[in-house]
Each structure stands twice: as C-alpha cells, then as structure tokens.
Motif scaffolding. Structure first.
Motif, mmCIF file in Angstrom:
data_model
loop_
_atom_site.group_PDB
_atom_site.id
_atom_site.type_symbol
_atom_site.label_atom_id
_atom_site.label_comp_id
_atom_site.label_asym_id
_atom_site.label_seq_id
_atom_site.Cartn_x
_atom_site.Cartn_y
_atom_site.Cartn_z
ATOM 1 N N GLU A 29 6.628 67.488 8.525
ATOM 2 C CA GLU A 29 8.011 67.235 8.925
ATOM 3 C C GLU A 29 8.750 66.442 7.844
ATOM 4 N N ALA A 30 8.081 65.437 7.272
ATOM 5 C CA ALA A 30 8.718 64.635 6.232
ATOM 6 C C ALA A 30 8.961 65.459 4.967
ATOM 7 N N ALA A 31 8.002 66.326 4.611
ATOM 8 C CA ALA A 31 8.155 67.142 3.401
ATOM 9 C C ALA A 31 9.259 68.165 3.545
ATOM 10 N N SER A 32 9.499 68.642 4.760
ATOM 11 C CA SER A 32 10.539 69.654 4.956
ATOM 12 C C SER A 32 11.932 69.087 4.727
ATOM 13 N N HIS A 33 12.080 67.751 4.821
ATOM 14 C CA HIS A 33 13.387 67.123 4.621
ATOM 15 C C HIS A 33 13.395 66.138 3.456
ATOM 16 N N GLY A 34 12.235 65.865 2.859
ATOM 17 C CA GLY A 34 12.138 64.831 1.844
ATOM 18 C C GLY A 34 12.123 65.387 0.438
ATOM 19 N N GLY A 35 11.557 64.582 -0.479
ATOM 20 C CA GLY A 35 11.535 64.938 -1.888
ATOM 21 C C GLY A 35 10.131 64.992 -2.432
ATOM 22 N N TRP A 36 10.008 64.548 -3.711
ATOM 23 C CA TRP A 36 8.725 64.656 -4.395
ATOM 24 C C TRP A 36 7.653 63.777 -3.743
ATOM 25 N N GLU A 37 8.024 62.579 -3.342
ATOM 26 C CA GLU A 37 7.023 61.679 -2.780
ATOM 27 C C GLU A 37 6.434 62.247 -1.498
ATOM 28 N N GLN A 38 7.274 62.793 -0.626
ATOM 29 C CA GLN A 38 6.790 63.358 0.631
ATOM 30 C C GLN A 38 5.903 64.585 0.379
ATOM 31 N N ALA A 39 6.294 65.415 -0.595
ATOM 32 C CA ALA A 39 5.459 66.582 -0.916
ATOM 33 C C ALA A 39 4.118 66.154 -1.493
ATOM 34 N N ALA A 40 4.109 65.110 -2.315
ATOM 35 C CA ALA A 40 2.847 64.613 -2.872
ATOM 36 C C ALA A 40 1.949 64.061 -1.780
ATOM 37 N N HIS A 41 2.540 63.359 -0.819
ATOM 38 C CA HIS A 41 1.736 62.831 0.288
ATOM 39 C C HIS A 41 1.123 63.969 1.106
ATOM 40 N N LEU A 42 1.886 65.028 1.350
ATOM 41 C CA LEU A 42 1.358 66.172 2.094
ATOM 42 C C LEU A 42 0.221 66.837 1.325
ATOM 43 N N ALA A 43 0.393 67.018 -0.002
ATOM 44 C CA ALA A 43 -0.672 67.623 -0.807
ATOM 45 C C ALA A 43 -1.941 66.776 -0.778
ATOM 46 N N GLU A 44 -1.767 65.462 -0.792
ATOM 47 C CA GLU A 44 -2.938 64.567 -0.743
ATOM 48 C C GLU A 44 -3.687 64.706 0.575
ATOM 49 N N LEU A 45 -2.951 64.767 1.699
ATOM 50 C CA LEU A 45 -3.601 64.917 3.000
ATOM 51 C C LEU A 45 -4.318 66.259 3.111
ATOM 52 N N LEU A 46 -3.691 67.311 2.613
ATOM 53 C CA LEU A 46 -4.338 68.626 2.667
ATOM 54 C C LEU A 46 -5.596 68.649 1.801
ATOM 55 N N ALA A 47 -5.529 67.988 0.644
ATOM 56 C CA ALA A 47 -6.715 67.932 -0.211
ATOM 57 C C ALA A 47 -7.837 67.141 0.455
ATOM 58 N N GLN A 48 -7.505 66.051 1.124
ATOM 59 C CA GLN A 48 -8.530 65.287 1.847
ATOM 60 C C GLN A 48 -9.179 66.136 2.929
ATOM 61 N N LEU A 49 -8.365 66.939 3.607
ATOM 62 C CA LEU A 49 -8.903 67.803 4.647
ATOM 63 C C LEU A 49 -9.770 68.907 4.060
#
Length: 555
Positions: A29-49
């Motif tokens: 949800e944050a990445a759909s409305h945010g910027g680079w930081e939110q997209a990086a956080h999403l990529a990090e969570l997906l990589a952890q998973l």
C-alpha cells in the motif's frame, strides 16, 4: 556513455523471522503511493520472504502485490539503472534476485524480484524461468517485461506472453489485465493491451461472461462473489483478478464495443455500475438504443436516475426524440449541464425559465434553483437573493453566496457576518466570495479568525490573509505552521517554505535579501513566531528564514 554501478559484496544473513503478510500488505500500500524509499522497503521484505523458501506465503505475498499494479510498477522502476545514481536495490534483494536467475532459488517471490533487477541478463534469465514454469502469480511480472527497455528481454517476454494467451487465455488473461492497463501509457507498453484485446476477442463465452460480470460489479459484490463456496478455483481466481478500476474499465469498454450486454443489462449497468465512466458509457449505449427504437419509457427511467451522468445522457436522448416538455421539468436539476439542457428546451417550447426561477427563489428556494437562477439572471436580480443569506438551511445559504459571486454582486457588508456561520460549507463559500475584495474586510477580522477555536474559521482567516503582502503572508504562515489542524499546518509550512525560497532566489543577483520593513516590535514578534514554528519547518526553510530575518533590520 560510461555507467558506474556499485554492487554489495558483503554476505547478507537471512532473517530469523520472515515478514508477516500484514506487513507486506502495508508495504505494498505504501509503495503504490510512495517513492523510492517505500519501493526499497517492499523489495527488502520480499527478499526476506524469498530466503525462507515458504512457497505458500510467497504466493500470498505476490497476490497482494499483483492486486496493486501501481506498486508493481514502482517496484520495477525502483530497479531501473541510470548513470546519475547507483542501483537502488537493497543488498538482500539483489543477492536474492541473482541467485534466482542462476537457478539456485526457485521460489516465486525470488523469480519476481529477479524480473525487476537492474541487470538485463538477470531479467532475461528470470523471463526464461517464468516461461519454463508459468504460474498465474508471475504473469503480471511477465507483462512488465514486455515493455522492457532491453530488446532481447522484451522480445522473449512478448513471444512467451503471446503463446500463453493463445494456449490458455482462461487462466492467464484475468491475471494480466491489472498491470496491462497500468503500463498502457508506457513507451512500448501497448503490446500487452493489444494481446489482451486479441485474447478477449477469441475467449470462451464462459470467460467473457465472468469478466463482464466482474467488471460491472461493485466492490462489495466482488467480495461476495469471490467468497462463494460453490465457485470453482478458476472462477475465484478470475473474480479476484480485477480489483483495479482501470482493468474493469478496459473489459467494460471492450464489452460495450462488442455488444456483450442486452438493452436491459445496459440499463441496469447505467443505474448501478461500479464507477462513473462505466455508468456513463452504459447509459450512452442504452439511450442510443432507446432513441433508435423510440423507447420513451427507458429514457424517462434513466432521466430519473440519481446519477447525474446518466440523467444528462437520458435528457439528451429525450431532446433527440422531440420530448422537450419532459426535459423542461429538469430546470431545478442538481447537475448544471442538465439544467442547461432544460433551459434550452424551455426556449424552444416558449417557457420563460427566468420567471420560473424567480418564482421558485421567492416561494421554495433550494440549492439547484438558486444555482439555476444565477446561471440565468443578471446582477440586477441579485437583491432577490439577499433574504436567503439568513435561510435556516446551510445548503441554501451556501448556494446563495455562490450565486452572488457568480453574478458579481458580492456585498462585503452582507457576506462578512457569514464568516462565523455554524456551517463550514457556508464559511468556505464566504471566504471564496471575499478573497477578491479582501481589502474591504475589517483588517483585524482575519487575525481574529486565525486565532479562533474552530478549525474551519482558522482556515478561513488564513485564506483571507494570504492575498496580502509578503510580510502578512509570512506572519500568517508562521502562525499556521504550528496549528493543531493538519491541513492548515501543511498549508502554512508550504507557504513559508515558498516565501523563504522566493526571498533566497530574489537575493541571488544582488546578494541582498528583500527587506520586510518591520518595526522593532514587529521584528520581535516575527522572531518569536519563527522560534515557535521552527520544529515544524524543514531545515532549508529554517536556514533561509534565519538569514532573511537577520538581514531585516528593525526600522
């Protein structure tokens, strides 16, 4: 051109606890409305998973991600390399994507991350992996690669997508529609939309019916349909595949073009469609058919709809059938275009629309009647509206102020008392009417409003002060920047930052900041307000204001 890229060579340990699905949902949800930081956080969570190897949880995470096409596009853009910045993928995400592209990891999340990697070779190997074992969850990522900026990646993804849609459109078509409409405006992004159109033209009747029903269902109806225990797994996947409005409109537009719906279904869709565009398109098709067949009952039914876009199309159909007398009854319609159609019909039938509006204003005033009166009358008729400024209904008072502004007949002495009206809507209309003539408002009143306990009145006072000179705007902005109301505080911070930037830019040619012409008492007042608002201001704004106030000597 030389491109510099930096990769992390440090080993990254896998986390002990994989991220929970609610955390991934929030990140999406944050990445759909945010910027680079939110997209990086999403990529990090997906990589952890992905490092956990939990396939079931990975598929659930991809389902959350693909339901938000904008988040997918942000995640893809996040990894795009350019020479003016380093590759922005986190070390863990980059390591996970590289291992997936090499075949060391076969988790769906890892393959999805590899398809968004900054290296074209990694993306190409990810496309090969997706085509070797195609799944519904990875189909949107394959669609993203059909618009890739590297031709070998793009060509391989396009060939694979075309073959998958040709072999099994019932499975893969619903999964691709969301991201297809999200990248339709991209350069080279129209290929997927063209393939989806071709696949829909040859799809089975069952798939067409399912997609048509889903594209015209409201969110509550879609949740109900998706929860049906009698639905097959394929039907549930299809029902869950079109949560995005753009994909529903895509299917609905094609259905209207290809006549998927009967006239009765078009009427129902016009009255209960999920969004305004679908309702308007369906109403246009239904009214066109009704005009062609002279079905007056259909036009009268849609003319009584609660949706303004449907009423307008139906009234146009009644005009085309020569039913001007029925259109005239909509002189008091809430929609301005419907009132315009009614006045045009009144002119053709010899009805005096202005006389009807005058009678209604005097006997039974409503907001649409007052709006129609303002659209028809002149400023000489404005005195008829003055008694309505004290009407007991807030909607009537607000419409009266709006009408006086439309007639260019604003009397400050009559409007100023409404600045303390109990209704926030009336206060907003009064401010809009008084801003062009703010110099006629008592000088102390806006400052009194800016200190009022009611947030609506503080916003009103601030809006009346901002058209003034720079020193007035700066003082009001510093007061508003520390206001407890978030909307007013944001506006105050924005205006103060703009003023500080303008002052800095103006000083560059001559190295002199513009003077505020403050007395010693005013300078002390400004300094105190600045110290109070300083915690809420950005560092560059604080620095600019500090230099500006320091350069401004007391007169």
């Amino acid at each position: 051109m030389i491109r510099f890229r930096r990769h992390s060579r440090q080993p990254v340990a896998a986390p002990e606890e994989p991220p929970a699905l609610p955390a991934i949902r929030e990140a999406v949800e944050a990445a759909s409305h945010g910027g680079w930081e939110q997209a990086a956080h999403l990529a990090e969570l997906l990589a952890q998973l992905a490092t956990t190897g939990d396939v079931a949880r990975g598929r659930a995470a991809l389902k959350e991600l693909t339901s938000r096409p904008r988040a997918m596009v942000r995640l893809d853009d996040h990894a795009r390399p350019a020479w003016w910045y380093e590759v922005r993928q986190t070390p863990l995400a980059e390591q996970c994507a590289a291992r997936a592209a090499a075949g060391a990891v076969n988790a769906p999340v890892a393959v999805a991350l590899a398809s968004t990697h900054g290296d074209g070779h990694v993306r190409e190997r990810a496309v090969v992996a997706m085509l070797a074992a195609p799944t519904v969850e990875l189909m949107p990522f394959l669609v993203l690669r059909t618009s890739d900026w590297v031709r070998p990646v793009r060509d391989r993804a396009r060939a694979g997508l075309a073959l998958l849609l040709a072999d099994d459109p019932d499975t893969y078509l619903p999964a691709m529609l969301g991201v297809t409409t999200a990248i339709d405006q991209r350069w080279r992004g129209t290929f997927a939309a063209a393939q989806a159109t071709a696949a829909l033209s040859t799809a089975s009747p069952a798939l067409r019916r399912t997609l048509a029903a889903l594209s015209t269902a409201s969110p509550a109806q879609r949740r109900t349909l998706a929860a049906l225990s009698t639905a097959s797994p394929a039907q549930r996947r299809t029902l869950a595949a079109l949560p995005h409005p753009a994909s529903r409109r895509f299917v609905c537009d094609l259905g209207l073009s290809w006549n998927w719906w009967s006239p009765e279904e078009l009427i129902d869709l016009a009255e209960s469609g999920p969004d305004v565009r679908i309702r308007a398109r369906a109403a246009e098709a239904a009214c066109r058919d009704a005009v062609w067949r002279r079905r007056q009952t259909v036009l009268h039914r849609l003319a009584g709809s609660r949706r303004p876009e449907v009423r307008i199309v139906a009234l146009t159909g009644l005009v085309r059938t020569g039913s001007d007398a029925d259109v005239v009854t909509h002189l008091d319609d809430p929609a301005s275009l419907a009132r315009a159609l009614a006045r045009d019909a009144a002119r053709r039938t010899g009805v005096d629309a202005l006389a009807k509006y005058r009678d209604a204003v005097l006997t039974a005033p409503t907001a649409p009647v007052i709006a129609g009166f303002a659209e028809t009358a002149s400023s000489n008729d404005a005195p008829l509206l003055h008694p309505l400024l004290s009407h007991p209904q807030a909607k009537v008072r607000a419409a009266t102020v709006r009408a006086l502004r439309h007639l260019d007949a604003v009397d400050a002495a009559r409007i100023v008392p409404l600045l303390r009206d109990p209704s926030a809507v009336v206060v907003r209309e009064a401010v809009a009417a008084l801003r062009p003539i703010a110099n006629t408002v008592p000088a102390d009143l806006p400052w009194e409003l800016l200190a009022d306990p009611r947030a609506a009145l503080r916003r009103a006072g601030y809006r009346l002060l901002t058209p003034g000179p720079a020193r007035t705007c700066l003082r009001a902005g510093l007061i508003a920047a520390a206001d407890p109301d978030p909307r007013l505080a944001l506006r105050g911070r924005t205006d103060v930052a703009r003023l500080a930037l303008d002052a800095t830019e103006a000083a560059r040619p001559y190295k002199l900041l513009p003077h505020l012409d403050l007395t010693a008492e005013e300078h002390a007042d400004f300094t105190a307000l600045f110290r109070r608002a300083e915690p809420a201001l950005a560092p560059d704004t604080v620095a600019g204001l500090t230099n500006w106030l320091t350069a401004t000597t007391a007169a």
